[in-house]
Structures are given as structure tokens and as C-alpha cells.
Design an enzyme around this catalytic site. Structure first.
Site, PDB file in Angstrom:
ATOM      1  N   ASN A 124       0.870  -1.179   0.000  1.00  0.00           N
ATOM      2  CA  ASN A 124       0.000   0.000   0.000  1.00  0.00           C
ATOM      3  C   ASN A 124       0.907   1.230   0.000  1.00  0.00           C
ATOM      4  OD1 ASN A 124      -1.753   2.072   0.486  1.00  0.00           O
ATOM      5  ND2 ASN A 124      -2.378   1.395   2.520  1.00  0.00           N
ATOM      6  N   TRP A 125       0.994   1.851  -1.158  1.00  0.00           N
ATOM      7  CA  TRP A 125       1.928   2.988  -1.283  1.00  0.00           C
ATOM      8  C   TRP A 125       1.398   4.269  -0.646  1.00  0.00           C
ATOM      9  CZ3 TRP A 125       5.294   3.483  -6.339  1.00  0.00           C
ATOM     10  CH2 TRP A 125       6.199   2.418  -6.360  1.00  0.00           C
ATOM     11  N   LYS A 126       0.119   4.260  -0.254  1.00  0.00           N
ATOM     12  CA  LYS A 126      -0.466   5.467   0.369  1.00  0.00           C
ATOM     13  C   LYS A 126      -0.192   6.675  -0.522  1.00  0.00           C
ATOM     14  CE  LYS A 126      -0.127   3.145   4.790  1.00  0.00           C
ATOM     15  NZ  LYS A 126      -0.005   3.212   6.238  1.00  0.00           N
TER      16      LYS A 126
ATOM     17  N   HIS B 205      -9.381   1.212   5.011  1.00  0.00           N
ATOM     18  CA  HIS B 205      -8.114   1.430   5.712  1.00  0.00           C
ATOM     19  C   HIS B 205      -8.337   2.407   6.867  1.00  0.00           C
ATOM     20  CE1 HIS B 205      -4.007   2.511   6.626  1.00  0.00           C
ATOM     21  NE2 HIS B 205      -3.638   1.422   5.967  1.00  0.00           N
TER      22      HIS B 205
ATOM     23  N   GLU C  95      -6.696   4.767   7.958  1.00  0.00           N
ATOM     24  CA  GLU C  95      -6.418   6.183   7.665  1.00  0.00           C
ATOM     25  C   GLU C  95      -7.619   6.836   6.986  1.00  0.00           C
ATOM     26  OE1 GLU C  95      -2.697   5.495   5.653  1.00  0.00           O
ATOM     27  OE2 GLU C  95      -1.809   4.919   7.570  1.00  0.00           O
TER      28      GLU C  95
ATOM     29  N   GLU D 267      -5.190  -4.880  10.609  1.00  0.00           N
ATOM     30  CA  GLU D 267      -4.145  -3.860  10.779  1.00  0.00           C
ATOM     31  C   GLU D 267      -4.392  -3.089  12.071  1.00  0.00           C
ATOM     32  OE1 GLU D 267      -2.224  -2.745   6.733  1.00  0.00           O
ATOM     33  OE2 GLU D 267      -3.833  -1.338   7.151  1.00  0.00           O
TER      34      GLU D 267
ATOM     35  N   GLY E 252       3.040   2.093  10.856  1.00  0.00           N
ATOM     36  CA  GLY E 252       4.086   3.110  10.748  1.00  0.00           C
ATOM     37  C   GLY E 252       4.839   3.376  12.044  1.00  0.00           C
TER      38      GLY E 252
ATOM     39  N   SER F 234       3.637  -2.342  10.255  1.00  0.00           N
ATOM     40  CA  SER F 234       5.074  -2.465  10.506  1.00  0.00           C
ATOM     41  C   SER F 234       5.659  -3.813  10.096  1.00  0.00           C
ATOM     42  CB  SER F 234       5.392  -2.173  11.983  1.00  0.00           C
ATOM     43  OG  SER F 234       5.093  -0.824  12.290  1.00  0.00           O
TER      44      SER F 234
ATOM     45  N   GLY G 244       2.955  -1.248   4.189  1.00  0.00           N
ATOM     46  CA  GLY G 244       3.006   0.176   3.854  1.00  0.00           C
ATOM     47  C   GLY G 244       4.421   0.604   3.497  1.00  0.00           C
ATOM     48  N   GLY G 245       5.102   1.220   4.460  1.00  0.00           N
ATOM     49  CA  GLY G 245       6.416   1.824   4.206  1.00  0.00           C
ATOM     50  C   GLY G 245       7.407   0.905   3.516  1.00  0.00           C
TER      51      GLY G 245
END
Ligand code: 13P
Length: 253
Positions: free
Chosen positions: A10-12, A94, A96, A169, A175, A214, A235-236
Site C-alpha cells: 500500500n503505497w499510500k 483502511h 487512515e 491492521e 508506521g 510495521s 506500507g512503508g
């Protein structure tokens, strides 16, 4: 549970055309795995068309969709548009978006149903806050979220299990570098599996339950060894092939 694990990035709100080289490296490595792991990248909407044209056959996804088929929704994108651009899947719910865009369970459910009515596959996210985990209510809260946001009716019929995945999640793990204990992940996935069986009968056994929050090369082997972890939403560590591919390789073991 379906055989191969699904590892989705997930590149956000990260990535421009300068990052297509990362997608290329990931797509090439994924192809070499010959289906032992299913790999996908949910990129910003601005990259969907370019990425799907440039790397045919590699699954490119969206990060959100609008629940309506079309209409006066300035700035939003519907399932048909994203599919037309080349997306084959989408994330919905998600944390966010649940948080920053005030998306509740019924909104997430409507989005999941809209995606399944189109050609898209769905990764439906659920997860508890730090306070909910601290108060001992994590399983209850997350199962309640799943029950209320699972697609139903005609949209779900025939789409489960192949076109639906669930991502657990924990919000406090996203993150932050923190992850739940392996026991807590196992407990949550076991509870979510029971909810999927209650909702879909035997087909619920095949729906993949991903873990997200994470996930890194250093913890991926341990996470994928947990019973009923059917993959990861990353994610990251999905932004660079050098970080993401060791996670994909861990899922192939
Ligand atoms: P991180 O892997 O950066 O913690 O993000 C997880 C996530 O939100 C994926 O959807």
C-alpha cells in the site's frame, strides 16, 4: 485458507512516475515466483494507468473507491473508472480513511460491495486502536468491525472467497515499528476466521486474512509462520523493491 499467500503493498500518498522502476523490479521478481506468492501493489490513483500498461499481468490496485457507480462526487473515483485505468483490486476501510475521512462500517461495506459488483477484488481492512487494545477489547472491537463492514447480498455471492481478502491492521502498529505478539495476531486471526465462517459458511475458510502494520524484512518470517496469516498488507516497506522483496520471499518459504 487459499494456498498461496497474498503480499500487497500500500503505497499510500507516495510515488510518482520516477518510482515506476520500483514497480518494475517488484513485478519482475513476482513473476519469477511462478504463483508461489501472489504479489500486488496498491499505488496512488495517478499511477494506476501507467503502471498497469507498463507491467501487464502484474496486479495493480487502488487504495479506495467511491461506493456510487457515478455521479456528482467531486474528486472521487468509482470502481468502473479504476478498473478502466487498469486496477484489478482495491483496498477499502483502511484506518487512515476510517479516521481522516470519517468512513464508518456501513460506508466501508458499501464500498466493498461496489468493488465486488465491478471487476475488482477487495482487501477489507479492520483494526483496533491503542486504547481498545489496552482495555482488552481488541478482539470484540475488530470482530464487530468485520461483521458490520463485510460485503453481503448479491455482491458477495460468488465473490467469496477468491475476490475478498481481509487485512487485520492494528492502528497502533501502522508506521510505528511496533507489532502485536505472535499470540495476539494468532488470536485475532482465529477470531476473524470464525466471523468469516459465520458469514459465508465453508467459503469463509478460504478467504485470506492478511496481517498489516510495521511488516518489515526483519519480522516477516515470524509473522508468516503464525497460523492463519494468509499474507501481508505492507506500507512503508513496500515503497522500495529492496525492502519489499525480502518480505515477498519470506512469504514464499
Ligand atoms: P506500515 O507497513 O508502514 O506500518 O503500514 C501498514 C499499512 O497501513 C498498510 O496498509
Amino acid at each position: 485458507m487459499a494456498g498461496a499467500k497474498l503480499v500487497a503493498g500500500n503505497w499510500k500518498m507516495h510515488g510518482t512516475s520516477a518510482d515506476l522502476c520500483e514497480i518494475e523490479a517488484i513485478a519482475e521478481a513476482a513473476r519469477a515466483l511462478n504463483g508461489r506468492v501472489e504479489v500486488a501493489l496498491c499505488v496512488p490513483a495517478t499511477l494506476i494507468h501507467r503502471a498497469s500498461e507498463a507491467f501487464p499481468g502484474f496486479p495493480i490496485g487502488a487504495q479506495d473507491i467511491h461506493m456510487a457507480e457515478k455521479g456528482a462526487h467531486t474528486g472521487d473515483l468509482c470502481a468502473a473508472m479504476l478498473h478502466d485505468a487498469g486496477a484489478v483490486l482495491t483496498i477499502v476501510g483502511h484506518s487512515e480513511r476510517r479516521d481522516a475521512h470519517r468512513e464508518d462500517d456501513s460506508c466501508v461495506r458499501a464500498k466493498a460491495e461496489a468493488a465486488l459488483r465491478s471487476e475488482l477484488r477487495v482487501i477489507l481492512c479492520v483494526g483496533e486502536s491503542d486504547a481498545e487494545r489496552g482495555s482488552g477489547r481488541a478482539v470484540e472491537v475488530v470482530c464487530g468491525q468485520l461483521d458490520a463492514s463485510l460485503p453481503g447480498g448479491e455482491a458477495a455471492a460468488g465473490a467469496v472467497p477468491d475476490r475478498l481478502a481481509v487485512a487485520y491492521e492494528p492502528i497502533w502498529a501502522i508506521g510505528t515499528g511496533k507489532i502485536p505478539t505472535t499470540g495476539d495476531i494468532a488470536e485475532m486471526h482465529r477470531a476473524l476466521r470464525q466471523r468469516l465462517l459465520a458469514a459465508f459458511g465453508e467459503a469463509g475458510r478460504q478467504v485470506r486474512i492478511l496481517y498489516g502494520g510495521s511488516v518489515k524484512p526483519a519480522n516477516a518470517v515470524e509473522i508468516f509462520a503464525i497460523p492463519d496469516v494468509g499474507g501481508a498488507l505492507v506500507g512503508g516497506a513496500s515503497l522500495k523493491a529492496a525492502d519489499f522483496l525480502p518480505i515477498v520471499e519470506a512469504a514464499a518459504r
